[in-house]
Design an enzyme around this catalytic site. Structure first.
Site, mmCIF file in Angstrom:
data_model
loop_
_atom_site.group_PDB
_atom_site.id
_atom_site.type_symbol
_atom_site.label_atom_id
_atom_site.label_comp_id
_atom_site.label_asym_id
_atom_site.label_seq_id
_atom_site.Cartn_x
_atom_site.Cartn_y
_atom_site.Cartn_z
ATOM 1 N N LEU A 103 0.835 -1.217 0.000
ATOM 2 C CA LEU A 103 0.000 0.000 0.000
ATOM 3 C C LEU A 103 0.858 1.251 0.000
ATOM 4 C CD1 LEU A 103 -3.099 0.790 2.158
ATOM 5 C CD2 LEU A 103 -1.135 2.323 2.273
ATOM 6 N N ASP A 106 0.841 8.809 1.263
ATOM 7 C CA ASP A 106 1.316 10.166 0.967
ATOM 8 C C ASP A 106 2.679 10.239 0.260
ATOM 9 O OD1 ASP A 106 -0.628 10.180 2.900
ATOM 10 O OD2 ASP A 106 0.522 11.295 4.371
ATOM 11 N N PHE A 165 6.143 8.036 9.702
ATOM 12 C CA PHE A 165 5.022 8.753 9.095
ATOM 13 C C PHE A 165 5.521 9.923 8.239
ATOM 14 C CE2 PHE A 165 0.899 7.583 11.588
ATOM 15 C CZ PHE A 165 1.036 6.276 11.162
ATOM 16 N N GLU A 285 -4.237 17.496 8.387
ATOM 17 C CA GLU A 285 -3.050 16.695 8.095
ATOM 18 C C GLU A 285 -2.251 17.355 6.976
ATOM 19 O OE1 GLU A 285 -3.990 12.119 9.158
ATOM 20 O OE2 GLU A 285 -4.828 12.758 7.263
HETATM 21 C C1 FRU Z 1 -2.210 11.160 5.682
HETATM 22 C C2 FRU Z 1 -1.558 10.470 6.868
HETATM 23 C C3 FRU Z 1 -0.568 11.386 7.548
HETATM 24 C C4 FRU Z 1 0.345 10.401 8.231
HETATM 25 C C5 FRU Z 1 0.429 9.316 7.198
HETATM 26 C C6 FRU Z 1 0.617 7.942 7.765
HETATM 27 O O1 FRU Z 1 -2.631 10.272 4.725
HETATM 28 O O2 FRU Z 1 -2.529 10.015 7.767
HETATM 29 O O3 FRU Z 1 -1.160 12.314 8.417
HETATM 30 O O4 FRU Z 1 1.587 10.943 8.527
HETATM 31 O O5 FRU Z 1 -0.769 9.359 6.467
HETATM 32 O O6 FRU Z 1 0.825 7.007 6.750
#
Ligand code: FRU
Length: 549
Positions: A103, A106, A165, A285
């Site tokens: 998967l 971002d 992340f 985010e």
């Molecule tokens: C956005 C998010 C971010 C986070 C990441 C984790 O899609 O939720 O806020 O850092 O994906 O994969």
């Protein structure tokens, strides 16, 4: 017992999955709990989580934590060897960035550094699920051809054990600096620990983790505080974080948290920004902040804001504010405009090219939508095309990056000679660029039907009775996403369209980039037809198209 003795008694370093740090306790997660020897039989062991808790006589030293991280990373990299092959799939894009397996979400750390573009993305390589994220890495010199590099960051350390992340990059002389959020979950209740971390590289390929540069949450912010964006402001640096503020009466509000630094290593908290918007979603985010033609603009992905469309019921949104930043680094926002009106657009990032253009790339997907036909082929989601941004008529305009024109094959042009209500063109490919202009019928609808095989298709509809443009993917292979998106259009002006198709996606740019709509569109392999269906066929304009490869 020493650390080495503990690990030996736990079945050796190859049996390590995670190492967690709770104050001075060391929590070790094991792949095979049966490999524990009698030397650790007395230590508390949670069978559910396969985690053993050890209270060392003295706190572990930094190098010991690093050693644990290195062992775990070595195990993860071994596992990665089996997840690198690109799986065959009729839905796989031919020129967008997609994961070989697993998967993708971002884009991260998009930057021009030492003569090359670096782009990273969130990846869980082992299944089509949102589990512990890695940073995958691709590089390019021309924004067109991307080379896959070794995985840049693995979720191997006590500060990022449940996901490296999202975050951004800084090009600091020879050094490439990656700022990211370390995500950790403790216990069966999965308590979230969030820190902002740094990793650096001198060759742009191998990264050294420095651990958290911010290890506490801002006051009254929940552990939903993430996705650092670093900008230079006057003589110092600012870090912007998407944050969830918990008010005194327990409301949850999306806000931006800002930290300041002189050296990129030491950060002091400045405050939370966005109060002028009141209640505007429960979380923001993936912030970005940049100038276009002297206008400062801030992008965020707010969750839980009110939707202007009955068809958009999911909590996830994307958009931008006009922003201003005063001498004191206080940020204020004005207005909110959707950046992309389609289904699948989230967490975009921008980078500046050496010739001063601002290029955006986004995630073509959404957080809660993991059921897509490509899962059967072992991969899920992809990135959008690269888009050049400009500031025109008080709006962000987005156009496919000019570099993408090099993908064009031979140009075909179709001129309509008859006035039939339905015109069919066989494009013979699902990867193409198409340009046309649609004119509003006085009443009824005009439809441009894409990726069509008679049964399955996706429609762009000019719905003149309701003065709106609809994007309707309800006749495609099912996904758990929504089916209709719309743009209100009450000027009656012609609609100039540029469509980029790539097997399972459509990116639609309207009126020379004034609006964009992005969609994952899954149809069978033979859905290569284009149809034009209109209540006023005499209004059809020519269609120009190029196969893209
Ligand atoms: C956005 C998010 C971010 C986070 C990441 C984790 O899609 O939720 O806020 O850092 O994906 O994969």
């Amino acid at each position: 017992m020493t650390l080495t003795e503990l690990i030996t008694a736990c079945g050796g370093n190859e049996n390590l999955l995670r190492a967690l740090r709770v104050e001075e306790q060391v929590i070790i997660e094991l792949a095979d709990p049966e490999l524990r020897s009698s030397a650790v039989a007395e230590l508390p062991f949670n069978t559910q989580l396969s985690q053993l808790t050890w209270q060392p006589e003295r706190p572990l030293e930094t190098h010991e934590w690093q050693q644990l991280g290195q062992w775990i990373e070595a195990n993860q990299r071994k596992q990665l060897l089996g997840a690198q092959e690109i799986t065959a799939s009729i839905h796989r894009p031919s020129w967008h960035i997609a994961p070989p397996q697993g998967l993708l979400n971002d884009p991260n750390g998009f930057i021009y550094h030492q003569g090359e573009y670096h782009l990273f993305y969130q990846l869980y390589p082992f299944a089509c699920d949102h589990k512990d994220k890695y940073w995958a890495h691709v590089t390019s010199t021309d924004l067109l051809n991307w080379t896959t590099q070794r995985i840049a960051l693995c979720p191997s350390d006590w500060f990022d054990s449940h996901g490296v992340f999202s975050g951004h990059a800084v090009s600091n002389g020879d050094e490439l600096m990656l700022f990211y959020t370390g995500n950790v979950r403790i216990g069966e209740q999965r308590d979230r620990i969030t820190t902002q971390c740094l990793a650096t590289s001198s060759d742009g390929l191998h990264f050294i983790k420095h651990g958290p540069v911010i290890d506490a949450l801002p006051p009254s912010v929940t552990p939903h505080c993430r996705d650092p964006k670093i900008i230079r402001h006057n003589d110092h640096w600012l870090m912007l974080l998407g944050a969830q503020h918990q008010t005194a009466d327990n409301q949850l509000q999306g806000r931006l948290a800002i930290y300041r630094s002189d050296d990129l290593y030491h950060w002091s908290y400045k405050g939370l920004y966005g109060d002028e918007l009141g209640q505007f979603g429960y979380m923001w985010e993936c912030p970005d902040l940049f100038e276009l033609d002297s206008q400062l603009l801030g992008i965020i992905c707010p969750q839980g804001i009110e939707s202007s469309s009955e068809h958009h019921q999911i909590p996830h949104h994307n958009g931008y504010f006009k922003a201003s930043l005063n001498q004191n680094s206080a940020l204020t926002f004005d207005g909110f405009t959707t950046l992309d009106f389609g289904f699948d657009f989230y967490a975009p990032q921008t980078a500046e090219t050496p010739d001063g253009r601002r290029i955006l790339i986004g995630w073509m997907g959404l957080p809660d939508e993991t059921d897509q036909p490509s899962n059967q082929d072992g991969w899920l989601h992809q990135l959008t095309c690269l888009r050049e941004l400009s500031w025109e008529k008080g709006k962000i305009f987005q156009r496919p990056a000019r570099e993408l024109q090099a993908l064009r094959g031979m140009q075909h042009r179709h001129t309509f000679t008859t006035e039939s209500a339905c015109q069919t063109l066989l494009l013979d490919t699902k990867s193409y660029e198409l340009r046309t202009t649609m004119t509003w019928p006085e009443t009824g609808q005009s439809t441009l039907r894409l990726m069509d095989n008679g049964d399955q298709y996706c429609d762009i509809i000019l719905d003149s009775d309701n003065q709106r443009i609809l994007l309707d993917r309800s006749h495609t292979l099912s996904t758990d996403g929504e089916q209709i998106r719309e743009i209100t259009w009450n000027t009656g002006e012609d609609v100039e369209l540029q469509v980029l198709a790539d097997h399972s996606s459509l990116e639609i740019f309207i009126n020379n980039g004034e609006y964009a709509m992005t969609a994952r569109v899954f149809t069978p392999e033979d859905a290569t037809r284009l149809q034009l269906i209109s209540d006023r066929p005499q209004l059809w304009q020519d269609v120009t198209f190029w196969p893209l490869g």
